[in-house]
Design a protein around this motif. Sequence first.
Motif, PDB file in Angstrom:
ATOM      1  N   PHE B  86       0.844  -1.190   0.000  1.00 24.21           N
ATOM      2  CA  PHE B  86       0.000   0.000   0.000  1.00 24.21           C
ATOM      3  C   PHE B  86       0.881   1.242   0.000  1.00 24.21           C
ATOM      4  CE2 PHE B  86      -4.178  -1.724   0.649  1.00 24.21           C
ATOM      5  CZ  PHE B  86      -3.995  -2.897   1.357  1.00 24.21           C
ATOM      6  N   CYS B  87       0.472   2.232  -0.772  1.00 22.48           N
ATOM      7  CA  CYS B  87       1.036   3.556  -0.583  1.00 22.48           C
ATOM      8  C   CYS B  87      -0.045   4.428   0.047  1.00 22.48           C
ATOM      9  CB  CYS B  87       1.543   4.163  -1.885  1.00 22.48           C
ATOM     10  SG  CYS B  87       0.257   4.545  -3.065  1.00 22.48           S
ATOM     11  N   ALA B  88       0.393   5.435   0.776  1.00 24.88           N
ATOM     12  CA  ALA B  88      -0.520   6.349   1.447  1.00 24.88           C
ATOM     13  C   ALA B  88       0.077   7.740   1.355  1.00 24.88           C
ATOM     14  CB  ALA B  88      -0.716   5.943   2.902  1.00 24.88           C
ATOM     15  N   ALA B  89      -0.753   8.699   1.021  1.00 29.93           N
ATOM     16  CA  ALA B  89      -0.281  10.066   0.845  1.00 29.93           C
ATOM     17  C   ALA B  89      -0.964  10.990   1.828  1.00 29.93           C
ATOM     18  CB  ALA B  89      -0.561  10.542  -0.579  1.00 29.93           C
ATOM     19  N   ALA B  90      -0.231  11.984   2.263  1.00 26.78           N
ATOM     20  CA  ALA B  90      -0.784  13.044   3.085  1.00 26.78           C
ATOM     21  C   ALA B  90      -0.478  14.372   2.403  1.00 26.78           C
ATOM     22  CB  ALA B  90      -0.186  13.019   4.483  1.00 26.78           C
ATOM     23  N   GLY B  91      -1.444  15.283   2.526  1.00 28.30           N
ATOM     24  CA  GLY B  91      -1.246  16.592   1.913  1.00 28.30           C
ATOM     25  C   GLY B  91      -0.953  17.632   2.957  1.00 28.30           C
ATOM     26  N   THR B  92      -1.114  18.876   2.613  1.00 31.69           N
ATOM     27  CA  THR B  92      -0.879  19.953   3.573  1.00 31.69           C
ATOM     28  C   THR B  92      -1.868  19.803   4.720  1.00 31.69           C
ATOM     29  OG1 THR B  92      -2.373  21.365   2.329  1.00 31.69           O
ATOM     30  CG2 THR B  92      -0.033  21.546   1.837  1.00 31.69           C
ATOM     31  N   GLY B  93      -1.411  20.046   5.943  1.00 35.30           N
ATOM     32  CA  GLY B  93      -2.257  19.797   7.112  1.00 35.30           C
ATOM     33  C   GLY B  93      -1.872  18.513   7.771  1.00 35.30           C
ATOM     34  N   GLY B  94      -1.356  17.574   6.979  1.00 31.23           N
ATOM     35  CA  GLY B  94      -0.557  16.474   7.526  1.00 31.23           C
ATOM     36  C   GLY B  94      -1.279  15.264   8.056  1.00 31.23           C
ATOM     37  N   TYR B  95      -2.361  15.416   8.786  1.00 30.54           N
ATOM     38  CA  TYR B  95      -2.815  14.275   9.551  1.00 30.54           C
ATOM     39  C   TYR B  95      -3.724  13.325   8.817  1.00 30.54           C
ATOM     40  CZ  TYR B  95      -0.739  16.648  13.449  1.00 30.54           C
ATOM     41  OH  TYR B  95       0.149  17.249  14.287  1.00 30.54           O
ATOM     42  N   LYS B  96      -4.408  13.773   7.788  1.00 30.44           N
ATOM     43  CA  LYS B  96      -5.363  12.893   7.125  1.00 30.44           C
ATOM     44  C   LYS B  96      -4.655  12.192   5.982  1.00 30.44           C
ATOM     45  CE  LYS B  96      -9.639  14.155   6.705  1.00 30.44           C
ATOM     46  NZ  LYS B  96     -10.898  14.909   6.435  1.00 30.44           N
ATOM     47  N   VAL B  97      -4.452  10.925   6.167  1.00 31.34           N
ATOM     48  CA  VAL B  97      -3.691  10.108   5.229  1.00 31.34           C
ATOM     49  C   VAL B  97      -4.648   9.335   4.340  1.00 31.34           C
ATOM     50  CG1 VAL B  97      -1.984   8.267   5.037  1.00 31.34           C
ATOM     51  CG2 VAL B  97      -1.831   9.935   6.893  1.00 31.34           C
ATOM     52  N   VAL B  98      -4.398   9.340   3.039  1.00 31.85           N
ATOM     53  CA  VAL B  98      -5.246   8.626   2.079  1.00 31.85           C
ATOM     54  C   VAL B  98      -4.470   7.446   1.513  1.00 31.85           C
ATOM     55  CG1 VAL B  98      -6.600   8.801  -0.027  1.00 31.85           C
ATOM     56  CG2 VAL B  98      -6.409  10.781   1.486  1.00 31.85           C
ATOM     57  N   PHE B  99      -5.070   6.261   1.610  1.00 27.76           N
ATOM     58  CA  PHE B  99      -4.439   5.042   1.127  1.00 27.76           C
ATOM     59  C   PHE B  99      -4.899   4.700  -0.288  1.00 27.76           C
ATOM     60  CE2 PHE B  99      -2.222   2.700   4.538  1.00 27.76           C
ATOM     61  CZ  PHE B  99      -2.435   3.576   5.583  1.00 27.76           C
ATOM     62  N   GLY B 100      -3.996   4.102  -1.044  1.00 22.32           N
ATOM     63  CA  GLY B 100      -4.375   3.451  -2.285  1.00 22.32           C
ATOM     64  C   GLY B 100      -4.991   2.098  -2.001  1.00 22.32           C
ATOM     65  N   SER B 101      -5.486   1.438  -3.041  1.00 23.76           N
ATOM     66  CA  SER B 101      -6.168   0.146  -2.873  1.00 23.76           C
ATOM     67  C   SER B 101      -5.205  -1.031  -2.821  1.00 23.76           C
ATOM     68  CB  SER B 101      -7.159  -0.068  -4.018  1.00 23.76           C
ATOM     69  OG  SER B 101      -8.172   0.912  -3.979  1.00 23.76           O
ATOM     70  N   GLY B 102      -3.934  -0.776  -3.069  1.00 21.52           N
ATOM     71  CA  GLY B 102      -2.941  -1.825  -2.894  1.00 21.52           C
ATOM     72  C   GLY B 102      -2.545  -2.537  -4.172  1.00 21.52           C
ATOM     73  N   THR B 103      -1.337  -3.097  -4.148  1.00 21.43           N
ATOM     74  CA  THR B 103      -0.839  -3.992  -5.202  1.00 21.43           C
ATOM     75  C   THR B 103      -0.559  -5.333  -4.555  1.00 21.43           C
ATOM     76  OG1 THR B 103       0.175  -2.245  -6.531  1.00 21.43           O
ATOM     77  CG2 THR B 103       1.054  -4.471  -6.793  1.00 21.43           C
ATOM     78  N   ARG B 104      -1.239  -6.377  -5.038  1.00 26.55           N
ATOM     79  CA  ARG B 104      -1.011  -7.725  -4.497  1.00 26.55           C
ATOM     80  C   ARG B 104       0.144  -8.350  -5.252  1.00 26.55           C
ATOM     81  NH1 ARG B 104      -6.178  -7.326  -5.386  1.00 26.55           N
ATOM     82  NH2 ARG B 104      -6.137  -8.757  -7.153  1.00 26.55           N
ATOM     83  N   LEU B 105       1.196  -8.678  -4.514  1.00 26.98           N
ATOM     84  CA  LEU B 105       2.404  -9.261  -5.114  1.00 26.98           C
ATOM     85  C   LEU B 105       2.548 -10.708  -4.692  1.00 26.98           C
ATOM     86  CD1 LEU B 105       5.106  -9.030  -6.634  1.00 26.98           C
ATOM     87  CD2 LEU B 105       6.135  -8.297  -4.477  1.00 26.98           C
ATOM     88  N   LEU B 106       2.778 -11.566  -5.659  1.00 26.11           N
ATOM     89  CA  LEU B 106       3.069 -12.978  -5.388  1.00 26.11           C
ATOM     90  C   LEU B 106       4.419 -13.307  -6.012  1.00 26.11           C
ATOM     91  CD1 LEU B 106       2.267 -15.782  -4.328  1.00 26.11           C
ATOM     92  CD2 LEU B 106       1.206 -16.209  -6.561  1.00 26.11           C
ATOM     93  N   VAL B 107       5.346 -13.719  -5.168  1.00 24.89           N
ATOM     94  CA  VAL B 107       6.655 -14.145  -5.642  1.00 24.89           C
ATOM     95  C   VAL B 107       6.713 -15.665  -5.603  1.00 24.89           C
ATOM     96  CG1 VAL B 107       9.145 -13.985  -5.326  1.00 24.89           C
ATOM     97  CG2 VAL B 107       7.678 -12.019  -4.770  1.00 24.89           C
ATOM     98  N   SER B 108       7.059 -16.253  -6.742  1.00 26.62           N
ATOM     99  CA  SER B 108       7.081 -17.714  -6.858  1.00 26.62           C
ATOM    100  C   SER B 108       8.495 -18.208  -7.112  1.00 26.62           C
ATOM    101  CB  SER B 108       6.184 -18.157  -8.018  1.00 26.62           C
ATOM    102  OG  SER B 108       4.878 -17.689  -7.855  1.00 26.62           O
ATOM    103  N   PRO B 109       8.758 -19.476  -6.710  1.00 28.08           N
ATOM    104  CA  PRO B 109      10.102 -20.046  -6.934  1.00 28.08           C
ATOM    105  C   PRO B 109      10.412 -20.142  -8.414  1.00 28.08           C
ATOM    106  CG  PRO B 109       8.837 -21.405  -5.412  1.00 28.08           C
ATOM    107  CD  PRO B 109       7.895 -20.382  -5.978  1.00 28.08           C
TER     108      PRO B 109
END
Lengths: 114, 109
Positions: B86-109
Amino acid sequence: EAAVTQSPRNKVAVTGGKVTLSCNQTNNHNNMYWYRQDTGHGLRLIHYSYGAGSTEKGDIPDGYKASRPSQENFSLILELATPSQTSVYFCASGDRDINQDTQYFGPGTRLLVL
Amino acid sequence: GDKVKQSPSALSLQEGTNSALRCNFSIAATTVQWFLQNPRGSLMNLFYLVPGTKENGRLKSAFDSKESYSTLHIRDAQLEDSGTYFCAAAGTGGYKVVFGSGTRLLVSP
Protein backbone atom coordinates in the motif's frame (compact mmCIF):
# COMPACT_ATOMS: atom_id res chain seq x y z
CA GLU A 1 6.94 -6.34 22.68
CA ALA A 2 4.17 -4.91 20.48
CA ALA A 3 3.83 -1.16 20.81
CA VAL A 4 0.29 -0.93 19.42
CA THR A 5 -2.21 -3.47 20.65
CA GLN A 6 -5.88 -3.88 19.89
CA SER A 7 -8.69 -5.68 21.65
CA PRO A 8 -10.63 -7.70 20.95
CA ARG A 9 -8.90 -9.34 18.00
CA ASN A 10 -12.17 -10.85 16.81
CA LYS A 11 -15.73 -9.81 17.55
CA VAL A 12 -19.16 -10.98 16.49
CA ALA A 13 -21.94 -8.49 17.18
CA VAL A 14 -25.66 -8.31 16.47
CA THR A 15 -27.31 -5.57 14.45
CA GLY A 16 -28.27 -2.69 16.72
CA GLY A 17 -25.85 -3.66 19.43
CA LYS A 18 -23.07 -1.50 20.83
CA VAL A 19 -19.48 -2.38 20.00
CA THR A 20 -16.32 -0.85 21.48
CA LEU A 21 -12.93 -1.50 19.92
CA SER A 22 -9.93 -0.60 22.04
CA CYS A 23 -6.41 0.43 21.10
CA ASN A 24 -3.41 0.94 23.34
CA GLN A 25 0.01 2.30 22.34
CA THR A 26 3.22 2.46 24.30
CA ASN A 27 5.06 4.62 21.74
CA ASN A 28 4.11 7.82 23.59
CA HIS A 29 2.83 9.14 20.27
CA ASN A 30 0.51 12.12 20.19
CA ASN A 31 -1.47 11.01 17.16
CA MET A 32 -3.69 7.97 16.92
CA TYR A 33 -5.87 6.75 14.08
CA TRP A 34 -8.68 4.32 13.37
CA TYR A 35 -9.01 2.80 9.89
CA ARG A 36 -11.19 0.15 8.36
CA GLN A 37 -10.01 -2.13 5.61
CA ASP A 38 -12.37 -3.58 3.04
CA THR A 39 -11.61 -5.42 -0.16
CA GLY A 40 -11.22 -2.96 -3.01
CA HIS A 41 -10.96 0.09 -0.75
CA GLY A 42 -7.57 -0.21 0.92
CA LEU A 43 -7.62 1.50 4.32
CA ARG A 44 -10.02 4.34 5.01
CA LEU A 45 -9.66 6.77 7.89
CA ILE A 46 -12.59 6.84 10.32
CA HIS A 47 -11.41 9.02 13.22
CA TYR A 48 -8.11 10.33 14.49
CA SER A 49 -6.76 12.17 17.49
CA TYR A 50 -4.02 14.71 18.19
CA GLY A 51 -3.77 13.78 21.85
CA ALA A 52 -5.69 13.04 25.01
CA GLY A 53 -9.16 14.58 24.90
CA SER A 54 -9.04 15.19 21.13
CA THR A 55 -11.07 13.36 18.49
CA GLU A 56 -11.40 14.40 14.87
CA LYS A 57 -13.48 13.07 11.99
CA GLY A 58 -11.70 11.26 9.22
CA ASP A 59 -13.04 10.43 5.79
CA ILE A 60 -15.82 8.01 6.80
CA PRO A 61 -16.94 8.92 10.35
CA ASP A 62 -20.66 8.24 9.99
CA GLY A 63 -21.87 5.55 12.38
CA TYR A 64 -18.74 5.75 14.52
CA LYS A 65 -17.64 7.67 17.59
CA ALA A 66 -14.17 7.85 19.08
CA SER A 67 -12.78 8.48 22.53
CA ARG A 68 -9.23 9.39 23.57
CA PRO A 69 -9.20 9.39 27.37
CA SER A 70 -5.42 9.26 27.65
CA GLN A 71 -2.23 9.42 25.58
CA GLU A 72 -2.14 5.63 25.44
CA ASN A 73 -5.74 4.71 24.68
CA PHE A 74 -8.02 5.40 21.73
CA SER A 75 -11.38 3.66 21.37
CA LEU A 76 -13.74 3.30 18.45
CA ILE A 77 -17.41 3.03 19.35
CA LEU A 78 -20.24 1.71 17.24
CA GLU A 79 -23.39 2.73 19.10
CA LEU A 80 -25.76 0.87 16.78
CA ALA A 81 -23.82 -1.68 14.79
CA THR A 82 -24.95 -2.51 11.25
CA PRO A 83 -23.90 -5.32 8.89
CA SER A 84 -22.19 -2.73 6.65
CA GLN A 85 -19.72 -2.18 9.48
CA THR A 86 -18.42 -5.72 9.12
CA SER A 87 -14.75 -5.14 8.36
CA VAL A 88 -11.21 -5.32 9.66
CA TYR A 89 -10.33 -2.34 11.85
CA PHE A 90 -6.78 -1.09 12.33
CA CYS A 91 -5.49 1.32 14.90
CA ALA A 92 -2.25 3.23 14.38
CA SER A 93 -0.10 5.74 16.21
CA GLY A 94 2.32 8.34 14.93
CA ASP A 95 4.07 11.50 16.05
CA ARG A 96 5.52 13.80 13.43
CA ASP A 97 6.14 16.56 15.95
CA ILE A 98 9.22 14.85 17.28
CA ASN A 99 10.34 13.54 13.92
CA GLN A 100 8.89 10.08 14.42
CA ASP A 101 7.27 10.28 11.12
CA THR A 102 5.73 6.91 10.32
CA GLN A 103 2.49 5.30 11.39
CA TYR A 104 2.72 2.16 13.49
CA PHE A 105 -0.18 -0.22 13.17
CA GLY A 106 -1.83 -2.63 15.55
CA PRO A 107 -2.65 -6.20 14.51
CA GLY A 108 -6.23 -5.44 13.53
CA THR A 109 -9.68 -6.43 14.82
CA ARG A 110 -12.04 -8.52 12.70
CA LEU A 111 -15.63 -7.45 13.31
CA LEU A 112 -18.62 -9.37 12.02
CA VAL A 113 -22.04 -7.79 12.48
CA LEU A 114 -24.88 -10.23 11.99
CA GLY B 1 -12.15 9.32 -8.55
CA ASP B 2 -9.37 7.70 -6.58
CA LYS B 3 -7.15 10.21 -4.81
CA VAL B 4 -4.35 7.66 -4.65
CA LYS B 5 -4.22 5.21 -7.52
CA GLN B 6 -1.88 2.24 -7.38
CA SER B 7 -0.66 0.17 -10.28
CA PRO B 8 -0.58 -2.62 -11.07
CA SER B 9 -3.38 -4.01 -8.91
CA ALA B 10 -1.73 -7.45 -8.92
CA LEU B 11 1.68 -8.74 -9.91
CA SER B 12 3.41 -12.12 -10.12
CA LEU B 13 7.19 -12.34 -10.04
CA GLN B 14 9.72 -15.12 -10.08
CA GLU B 15 12.33 -15.19 -7.40
CA GLY B 16 15.35 -13.11 -8.25
CA THR B 17 13.59 -10.73 -10.64
CA ASN B 18 13.03 -6.99 -10.30
CA SER B 19 9.90 -4.89 -10.53
CA ALA B 20 8.41 -1.50 -9.76
CA LEU B 21 5.13 -0.47 -8.19
CA ARG B 22 3.62 2.94 -8.74
CA CYS B 23 1.26 5.37 -7.03
CA ASN B 24 -0.26 8.36 -8.77
CA PHE B 25 -1.86 11.12 -6.73
CA SER B 26 -4.69 13.45 -7.58
CA ILE B 27 -4.16 15.30 -4.30
CA ALA B 28 -1.31 17.69 -3.51
CA ALA B 29 0.70 15.11 -1.62
CA THR B 30 3.52 16.34 0.55
CA THR B 31 4.51 13.01 2.11
CA VAL B 32 4.15 9.38 1.08
CA GLN B 33 4.32 6.18 3.05
CA TRP B 34 4.71 2.65 1.73
CA PHE B 35 3.47 -0.36 3.71
CA LEU B 36 3.52 -4.11 3.24
CA GLN B 37 0.62 -6.16 4.52
CA ASN B 38 1.79 -9.75 4.85
CA PRO B 39 -0.46 -12.75 4.16
CA ARG B 40 -1.37 -12.89 7.87
CA GLY B 41 -2.69 -9.33 7.73
CA SER B 42 0.03 -7.48 9.64
CA LEU B 43 0.92 -4.03 8.31
CA MET B 44 4.58 -3.04 8.28
CA ASN B 45 6.08 0.33 7.49
CA LEU B 46 8.56 0.30 4.63
CA PHE B 47 9.24 3.94 3.87
CA TYR B 48 8.18 7.43 4.82
CA LEU B 49 9.13 9.97 2.15
CA VAL B 50 9.22 13.64 1.56
CA PRO B 51 10.14 14.43 -2.08
CA GLY B 52 13.25 12.45 -2.87
CA THR B 53 14.41 8.86 -2.62
CA LYS B 54 15.13 6.32 0.09
CA GLU B 55 16.71 2.89 -0.07
CA ASN B 56 16.63 -0.01 2.32
CA GLY B 57 18.23 -3.27 1.27
CA ARG B 58 16.49 -4.56 -1.86
CA LEU B 59 13.84 -1.86 -1.72
CA LYS B 60 14.08 1.64 -3.09
CA SER B 61 11.39 4.28 -3.19
CA ALA B 62 11.08 7.65 -4.87
CA PHE B 63 8.55 10.44 -4.47
CA ASP B 64 8.14 13.25 -6.99
CA SER B 65 5.65 15.76 -5.58
CA LYS B 66 5.69 17.96 -8.69
CA GLU B 67 4.72 15.08 -10.98
CA SER B 68 2.48 13.61 -8.25
CA TYR B 69 3.72 10.05 -8.15
CA SER B 70 5.77 7.65 -6.11
CA THR B 71 7.45 4.38 -7.01
CA LEU B 72 8.63 1.36 -5.05
CA HIS B 73 11.34 -0.73 -6.69
CA ILE B 74 11.91 -4.31 -5.57
CA ARG B 75 15.23 -5.84 -6.55
CA ASP B 76 15.98 -9.58 -6.46
CA ALA B 77 12.47 -10.50 -5.30
CA GLN B 78 12.24 -13.13 -2.55
CA LEU B 79 9.34 -15.34 -1.48
CA GLU B 80 8.90 -13.33 1.73
CA ASP B 81 8.22 -10.20 -0.34
CA SER B 82 4.78 -11.61 -1.16
CA GLY B 83 1.86 -9.64 0.22
CA THR B 84 -0.06 -6.47 -0.53
CA TYR B 85 1.81 -3.19 -0.89
CA PHE B 86 0.00 0.00 0.00
CA CYS B 87 1.04 3.56 -0.58
CA ALA B 88 -0.52 6.35 1.45
CA ALA B 89 -0.28 10.07 0.84
CA ALA B 90 -0.78 13.04 3.09
CA GLY B 91 -1.25 16.59 1.91
CA THR B 92 -0.88 19.95 3.57
CA GLY B 93 -2.26 19.80 7.11
CA GLY B 94 -0.56 16.47 7.53
CA TYR B 95 -2.82 14.28 9.55
CA LYS B 96 -5.36 12.89 7.13
CA VAL B 97 -3.69 10.11 5.23
CA VAL B 98 -5.25 8.63 2.08
CA PHE B 99 -4.44 5.04 1.13
CA GLY B 100 -4.38 3.45 -2.29
CA SER B 101 -6.17 0.15 -2.87
CA GLY B 102 -2.94 -1.82 -2.89
CA THR B 103 -0.84 -3.99 -5.20
CA ARG B 104 -1.01 -7.73 -4.50
CA LEU B 105 2.40 -9.26 -5.11
CA LEU B 106 3.07 -12.98 -5.39
CA VAL B 107 6.66 -14.14 -5.64
CA SER B 108 7.08 -17.71 -6.86
CA PRO B 109 10.10 -20.05 -6.93
